[in-house]
Design an enzyme around this catalytic site. Structure first.
Site, short mmCIF file in Angstrom:
data_model
loop_
_atom_site.label_atom_id
_atom_site.label_comp_id
_atom_site.label_asym_id
_atom_site.label_seq_id
_atom_site.Cartn_x
_atom_site.Cartn_y
_atom_site.Cartn_z
N HIS A 1 1.00 -1.05 -0.15
CA HIS A 1 0.08 -0.06 -0.07
C HIS A 1 0.88 1.27 0.13
CE1 HIS A 1 -3.78 -1.93 1.72
NE2 HIS A 1 -3.35 -2.65 0.72
N GLU B 1 0.82 3.82 1.84
CA GLU B 1 1.49 4.32 3.08
C GLU B 1 2.57 3.39 3.63
OE1 GLU B 1 -1.91 3.51 2.11
OE2 GLU B 1 -3.30 4.29 3.79
N CYS C 1 -6.28 1.88 5.90
CA CYS C 1 -6.87 0.56 6.30
C CYS C 1 -6.17 0.27 7.66
CB CYS C 1 -6.48 -0.32 5.24
SG CYS C 1 -5.01 -0.94 5.14
N CYS D 1 -2.49 -0.37 7.62
CA CYS D 1 -1.61 0.77 7.66
C CYS D 1 -1.70 1.52 8.69
CB CYS D 1 -2.21 1.63 6.27
SG CYS D 1 -1.81 0.72 4.69
#
Length: 162
Positions: free
Chosen positions: A56, A58, A86, A89
């Site tokens: 992801h 992040e 999410c 993260c």
């Protein structure tokens, strides 16, 4: 940081999101900025191209920032991301001791910074980043909505031609 800086850095996160979309990745972008407004890390989603469910925006930005400063704790840093982080993260953000999380649009299906879950205010955890939402919310929401709208249209065309 001031509101002008928040908008500026969110625009950079949106540029990262555009890069993801151009690669047919879910268009989410992230920027990590130090206390002195220096960019420590920037990234966009790469889960498909890297065959990595943890890739992801992040997470990749956190890895780059930690590498840059030589420490996994990013105590005075602010993380900008186009969509609410999410649960994975947010867990990493809390472990990294990120000071502030600034995001554009809420994620009602996966969000862990106030929408579905609120890890940032869970007193059982040993760190609570400040959360600021809604910076360039329309732009952040539109980029993801348009991506999935195009995907559905593409799927419809493929089914029609099959």
């Amino acid at each position: 940081m001031n509101y002008k800086n928040e908008k500026k850095f969110m625009k950079l996160a949106l540029e990262e999101a555009e890069k993801a979309g151009q690669k047919n990745e879910v268009p989410i972008g992230s920027i990590i900025v130090g206390n002195d407004c220096e960019i420590l890390g920037s990234a966009h989603n790469c889960t498909i191209s890297l065959n990595d469910p943890t890739a992801h925006a992040e997470i990749i930005a956190l890895r780059k920032a930690a590498d840059k400063i030589g420490n996994y704790r990013l105590i005075d840093a602010t993380l900008y991301v186009t969509i609410e982080p999410c649960i994975m993260c947010m867990g990493a953000i809390i472990h990294a001791r990120i000071k502030r999380v600034v995001y554009g649009a809420k994620d009602l299906k996966w969000g862990a910074a106030g929408s579905l879950y609120d890890f940032s205010s869970d007193e059982r955890l040993n760190h609570s980043p400040e959360i600021i939402s809604g910076i360039h919310e329309d732009l952040c929401s539109d980029i993801i909505k348009n991506f999935f709208k195009a995907k559905r249209k593409e799927q419809k065309i493929l089914k029609t031609n099959a």
